[in-house]
Scaffold this motif. Structure first.
Motif, mmCIF file in Angstrom:
data_model
loop_
_atom_site.group_PDB
_atom_site.id
_atom_site.type_symbol
_atom_site.label_atom_id
_atom_site.label_comp_id
_atom_site.label_asym_id
_atom_site.label_seq_id
_atom_site.Cartn_x
_atom_site.Cartn_y
_atom_site.Cartn_z
ATOM 1 N N PRO A 83 0.701 -0.964 -0.181
ATOM 2 C CA PRO A 83 -0.040 -0.093 -0.015
ATOM 3 C C PRO A 83 0.848 1.140 -0.084
ATOM 4 O O PRO A 83 1.727 1.194 0.908
ATOM 5 C CB PRO A 83 -0.742 -0.153 1.249
ATOM 6 C CG PRO A 83 0.157 -0.947 2.190
ATOM 7 C CD PRO A 83 0.895 -1.966 1.352
ATOM 8 N N GLN A 84 0.446 2.470 -0.793
ATOM 9 C CA GLN A 84 1.013 3.547 -0.841
ATOM 10 C C GLN A 84 0.127 4.711 -0.942
ATOM 11 O O GLN A 84 -0.660 4.593 -1.596
ATOM 12 C CB GLN A 84 2.082 3.716 -2.061
ATOM 13 C CG GLN A 84 3.202 2.548 -1.997
ATOM 14 C CD GLN A 84 4.071 2.451 -3.124
ATOM 15 O OE1 GLN A 84 3.553 2.231 -4.166
ATOM 16 N NE2 GLN A 84 5.281 2.414 -3.066
ATOM 17 N N ALA A 111 -1.512 8.599 -1.404
ATOM 18 C CA ALA A 111 -1.698 9.443 -2.202
ATOM 19 C C ALA A 111 -0.265 10.225 -2.557
ATOM 20 O O ALA A 111 0.331 10.912 -1.657
ATOM 21 C CB ALA A 111 -2.740 10.678 -2.100
ATOM 22 N N GLY A 112 0.022 10.184 -3.989
ATOM 23 C CA GLY A 112 1.533 10.733 -4.460
ATOM 24 C C GLY A 112 2.472 9.986 -4.203
ATOM 25 O O GLY A 112 3.470 10.201 -4.729
ATOM 26 N N ASN A 113 2.216 8.585 -3.791
ATOM 27 C CA ASN A 113 3.570 7.808 -3.573
ATOM 28 C C ASN A 113 3.180 6.356 -4.305
ATOM 29 O O ASN A 113 3.811 5.422 -3.684
ATOM 30 C CB ASN A 113 3.581 7.311 -2.241
ATOM 31 C CG ASN A 113 4.063 8.893 -1.384
ATOM 32 O OD1 ASN A 113 4.843 9.309 -1.574
ATOM 33 N ND2 ASN A 113 3.199 9.242 -0.687
ATOM 34 N N GLU A 114 2.222 6.210 -5.324
ATOM 35 C CA GLU A 114 1.720 4.733 -5.567
ATOM 36 C C GLU A 114 2.766 4.138 -6.688
ATOM 37 O O GLU A 114 2.189 3.670 -7.853
ATOM 38 C CB GLU A 114 0.360 5.294 -6.281
ATOM 39 C CG GLU A 114 -0.610 5.812 -5.409
ATOM 40 C CD GLU A 114 -0.645 7.283 -5.520
ATOM 41 O OE1 GLU A 114 0.347 7.873 -6.173
ATOM 42 O OE2 GLU A 114 -1.861 7.847 -5.431
ATOM 43 N N SER A 115 3.942 4.204 -6.359
ATOM 44 C CA SER A 115 4.956 3.510 -7.399
ATOM 45 C C SER A 115 4.783 2.210 -7.776
ATOM 46 O O SER A 115 4.655 1.704 -8.806
ATOM 47 C CB SER A 115 6.315 3.978 -7.180
ATOM 48 O OG SER A 115 6.593 3.341 -5.800
ATOM 49 N N LEU A 167 -4.804 3.976 1.764
ATOM 50 C CA LEU A 167 -4.605 5.036 3.380
ATOM 51 C C LEU A 167 -3.267 4.826 3.933
ATOM 52 O O LEU A 167 -2.762 3.845 3.871
ATOM 53 C CB LEU A 167 -6.007 4.635 4.154
ATOM 54 C CG LEU A 167 -7.315 4.625 3.661
ATOM 55 C CD1 LEU A 167 -8.189 3.794 4.508
ATOM 56 C CD2 LEU A 167 -7.777 5.974 3.671
ATOM 57 N N PRO A 168 -2.986 5.584 4.841
ATOM 58 C CA PRO A 168 -2.055 5.611 5.802
ATOM 59 C C PRO A 168 -2.159 3.803 6.611
ATOM 60 O O PRO A 168 -1.026 3.515 7.075
ATOM 61 C CB PRO A 168 -2.026 6.716 7.013
ATOM 62 C CG PRO A 168 -2.872 7.760 6.034
ATOM 63 C CD PRO A 168 -3.765 6.844 5.225
ATOM 64 N N ILE A 169 -3.197 3.568 6.760
ATOM 65 C CA ILE A 169 -3.282 2.345 7.678
ATOM 66 C C ILE A 169 -3.217 1.143 6.509
ATOM 67 O O ILE A 169 -3.528 0.077 6.887
ATOM 68 C CB ILE A 169 -4.496 2.441 8.416
ATOM 69 C CG1 ILE A 169 -5.749 2.439 7.580
ATOM 70 C CG2 ILE A 169 -4.479 3.165 9.618
ATOM 71 C CD1 ILE A 169 -7.012 2.284 8.485
#
Length: 363
Positions: free
Chosen positions: A15-16, A18-22, A71-73
């Motif tokens: 999971p990543q 928003a803005g980090n979905e590499s 999400l962060p979780i």
């Protein structure tokens, strides 16, 4: 043959936010490279991916969209499932596209949770290069029978925005509060006035529909017993079921705070956070989803009012005809954003079959 359950679990394990979905981006690109789209664009609006079968700007285009961020979780909203649904859809479109007389455009969109991803995709200008006749999106819905299709004919999801108001007075010694300007009474009045927005004037009971003004946070002064507070910040989330009502609500709340700040001699500043427009469907296309779903033998549920959460799919609907629908995740399934939530793999095939039918159907 791709194992879509395994693919979804791979996405779930990486999971990543928003803005980090590499990882999701690279997984989607690798999968598409095994297919034959006529156009593929990577890193669209960040980590978005767009694939087009047909690529003829003079022909009508059906567009489909899924969100890819977590999400962060972790993946506790099911975007890993949404991504997988469209990957299976792409596989099927790729195998049958030669028989279609229109383009099919698929968007894997980043940054839905922050409300910035759809606009970033639109800002790329790629979608505007095509004559998009309809754009469709979905969201899985715990609380509904697995595989049931949930429709809202007009608005699918509410508009919302965060508003932070900062009130600056003048601190003074706690023994001489009359020499300062303490914003405490102004904050109390704001809370009272905003509460009247979300209660039924006849009964005084909470209004669980829209408009809504939900208190999020209050900060007043500092923990120093010798000082009378001189500043405050109060934060609300506003919510309404259509864009016109949302604008009236923002105007109303701003006017209330403006008036109270003047009355109490306070300097006021405000900021807006994560604004979402209402997801206002094209009614005829929402009806079309129901017709196609029933043709596939799926149960269709018509919801009388919108969902109170928000979706940045609304940004696409501001430019193109389209509609968002729900796919049931199970009546006993943990709710979205719950720590125990996980996307139900059993609905991947059902949802992608519906997307394929919508992409290939002649409206």
């Amino acid at each position: 043959m791709t194992d879509y359950t395994q693919l979804r679990h791979q996405l779930h394990a990486h999971p990543q936010t928003a803005g980090n979905e590499s990882f999701a981006h690279d997984t989607i690109v690798a999968h598409l490279q095994s297919l034959h789209p006529d156009r593929m664009e990577s890193h669209v609006g960040g980590y978005g991916v767009v694939a087009v079968w047909g690529n003829d700007p003079m022909r009508d285009t059906i567009a489909l969209r899924a969100d890819i961020d977590a999400l962060p979780i972790g993946h506790r909203c099911g975007h890993d499932g949404h991504t997988t649904i469209l990957l299976r859809t792409a596989d099927i479109i790729d195998s049958m596209f030669h028989g279609l007389r229109h383009n099919v455009l698929i968007v894997w969109q980043p940054a839905e949770e922050t409300g910035t991803g759809a606009q970033a995709i639109l800002d790329s200008g790629i979608l505007q290069q095509y004559r998009i006749r309809a754009i469709y999106g979905l969201h899985n819905l715990p609380g509904y029978d697995a595989g049931h299709v949930v429709l809202c004919r007009h608005t699918f999801a509410a508009a919302s925005t965060g508003l932070a108001y900062r009130l600056q007075g003048r601190p003074t010694h706690a023994s001489t509060p009359e020499l300062g300007i303490n914003p405490g009474l102004a904050v109390a009045e704001i809370v009272r006035r905003f509460d009247s927005i979300t209660t039924n004037p006849q009964t005084g009971a909470p209004n669980h529909g829209a408009p809504m003004a939900t208190l999020i946070c209050i900060r007043l002064g500092s923990p120093a017993f010798g000082t009378s507070a001189g500043d405050a910040e109060i934060m609300y989330t506003l919510r309404a079921f259509d864009n016109a009502s949302m604008q009236r609500l923002v105007d109303e709340t701003n006017a209330i705070v403006d008036q109270i700040a003047v009355q109490h001699g306070l300097t006021l500043s405000r900021t807006m956070h994560e604004p979402f427009r209402a997801t206002e469907n094209t009614p005829t296309l929402s009806d079309h989803i129901g017709t196609v779903a029933q043709r596939l033998g799926l149960t269709v549920v018509h919801r009388p009012e919108p969902f109170r959460w928000s979706e940045d799919f609304a940004n696409y609907l501001g430019l193109f005809p389209g509609a968002m629908f729900g796919i049931g995740a199970g009546t006993d399934h943990p709710e979205l954003h719950h720590p125990d939530y996980d996307f139900p793999d059993d609905i991947i095939v059902t949802a992608s079959d519906l997307f394929v039918a919508l992409a290939t159907d002649t409206i």
